[in-house]
Scaffold this active site. Structure first.
Site, short mmCIF file in Angstrom:
data_model
loop_
_atom_site.label_atom_id
_atom_site.label_comp_id
_atom_site.label_asym_id
_atom_site.label_seq_id
_atom_site.Cartn_x
_atom_site.Cartn_y
_atom_site.Cartn_z
N GLN A 15 0.82 -1.20 -0.07
CA GLN A 15 -0.04 -0.14 0.03
C GLN A 15 0.85 1.19 0.13
O GLN A 15 0.29 2.34 -0.40
CB GLN A 15 -1.05 0.03 1.21
CG GLN A 15 -2.17 0.98 1.23
CD GLN A 15 -3.18 0.59 -0.21
OE1 GLN A 15 -3.42 1.35 -0.86
NE2 GLN A 15 -3.28 -0.76 -0.22
N THR A 49 8.08 -18.30 -16.44
CA THR A 49 8.81 -17.22 -17.52
C THR A 49 8.30 -15.85 -17.12
O THR A 49 7.08 -15.63 -16.95
CB THR A 49 8.03 -17.98 -18.77
OG1 THR A 49 8.71 -19.06 -19.05
CG2 THR A 49 8.55 -16.78 -20.00
N CYS A 68 -9.96 -7.61 -0.47
CA CYS A 68 -9.58 -9.04 -0.47
C CYS A 68 -10.51 -9.63 0.97
O CYS A 68 -10.64 -10.93 0.54
CB CYS A 68 -7.92 -9.20 -0.02
SG CYS A 68 -6.94 -8.40 -1.06
#
Length: 384
Positions: free
Chosen positions: A180, A238, A328
């Site tokens: 944050q 990757t 969340c």
């Protein structure tokens, strides 16, 4: 209907220069950075340049102290879980705070099932820990201290520099969740004696599903993700070169001068919103500290007698996006663990608070619209 977005602590819109950079790399460079031919070297050059930009932004000693990850959650999990298992023969005690993000708290909870002991430092009513509590909690077998740089729900900033000094004098490593804070305030991993730091690109107008873990050169831990030898064998998979280039572009847009300017603008929005609501007769209190050492883009307010869910619904119907806490956990029925830690589980603030979080695209005119709309909604709810 004009929509107003005040939930920038959850995520931010990608800045146009960031989109342009990502699009350009996506259309022009497709090679795998691990390949040794021309196309791979093209990708590797962009990866190396981006890593340098980001390492410089936090004053890392070396570029290869930056490990690209899928975001803040992976970075937190890697820093905490892998440090615990790598250092378990030195000790099994960890320290964190009661108001950390779930990515930290759930990592700690997992480690408790694996035989580790965790101390959760309390916070005061401004959302900050006591340095004395930290000092007293440190033990000879403490191997990690994980304390966030800035809280995502109330905006409180921890005294990272002083914490770094205290932890450096012990046997523990210091990890900070800076998801944050990164891109909004200056962070110096050397001056603050930070060993591990987690970030996420989408909090500073960059792409989602990308972040980095800063690992000081003396920190040796295995990769959480098992597979190939990418990221100098520190994170398999990757690399997403277009997104990494975009992340570096987002970082370039927020130099120290721009960070200071944004914090000043957001502090003005805070004062404007609180003052405007009170002038309209709305009984409101700040959760945390309005004037103190905070992340200025986050403002958490208690609307006495007005349920958060009713406020959220009515604001959304009027085109205004805010939240009642962390994105969340916003989909769950669980109350905010941050507000509980600050005010106790029986406080009416828990179910009557909203989080407003500002971004680069917000204006004072939008704040005035929010004040007027919210004042009408609160008065209507109280009449009912």
């Amino acid at each position: 209907m004009k929509h107003i977005y005040l939930d920038n602590a959850a995520t931010t819109p990608m800045a146009q220069p960031v989109i342009d950079k990502m699009t350009a790399v996506m259309t022009q460079v497709f090679g795998n950075a691990s390949s040794t031919h021309y196309y791979g070297r093209q990708a590797r050059a962009i990866l190396d340049e981006s890593r340098h930009v980001i390492a410089t932004s936090i004053n890392a000693k070396k570029d290869d102290e930056i490990v690209f990850t899928s975001g803040g959650t992976e970075s937190d999990n890697t820093a905490i879980i892998e440090t615990a298992f790598a250092r378990k023969n030195e000790g099994r005690h960890l320290i964190t705070t009661a108001i950390e993000h779930e990515a930290v708290l759930k990592s700690m909870a997992y480690l408790e099932t694996q035989g580790f002991e965790v101390t959760y430092l309390p916070v005061d009513r401004t959302g900050k820990i006591s340095l004395t509590d930290l000092q007293n909690a440190l033990r000879a077998d403490t191997i990690l201290v994980s304390i966030m740089a800035g809280n995502n729900e109330v905006g409180s900033r921890m005294p990272i520099h002083q914490i770094g000094q205290i932890v450096a004098a012990s046997n523990a490593w210091f990890h900070t969740d800076a998801v944050q804070a990164y891109g909004l305030v200056d962070l110096d991993v050397q001056a603050d004696q930070i060993d591990l730091m987690s970030t996420s690109a989408h909090k500073l107008n960059g792409p989602k599903f990308l972040g980095f873990l800063y690992r000081a050169e003396h920190v040796v831990i295995p990769s959480l993700i098992k597979g190939g030898d990418q990221e100098l064998k520190r994170r398999a998979g990757t690399e997403n070169i277009p997104a990494i280039a975009a992340f570096a572009q987002a970082v370039k847009l927020v130099d120290s001068q721009e960070k200071a300017a944004r914090q000043q603008k957001y502090a003005g929005f805070k004062q404007q919103l609180v003052t405007g609501l009170r002038e309209n007769g709305i009984e409101v209190e700040v959760n945390g500290d309005l004037e103190g050492h905070n992340l200025q883009h986050v403002l958490n307010l208690w609307f006495k007698g007005c349920p958060s869910d009713a406020l959220l619904t009515n604001l959304d119907l009027n085109g205004i996006a805010v939240s009642a806490g962390s994105a969340c956990t916003a989909g769950s029925l669980e109350p905010s663990h941050v507000l509980i830690a600050m005010y106790g589980k029986d406080s009416p603030r828990i179910a009557e608070s909203l989080r407003f979080s500002f971004g680069a695209g917000n204006t004072a005119a939008e704040i005035e619209v929010v004040i007027a709309t919210l004042s009408t909604i609160v008065k209507k709810l109280k009449r009912e």
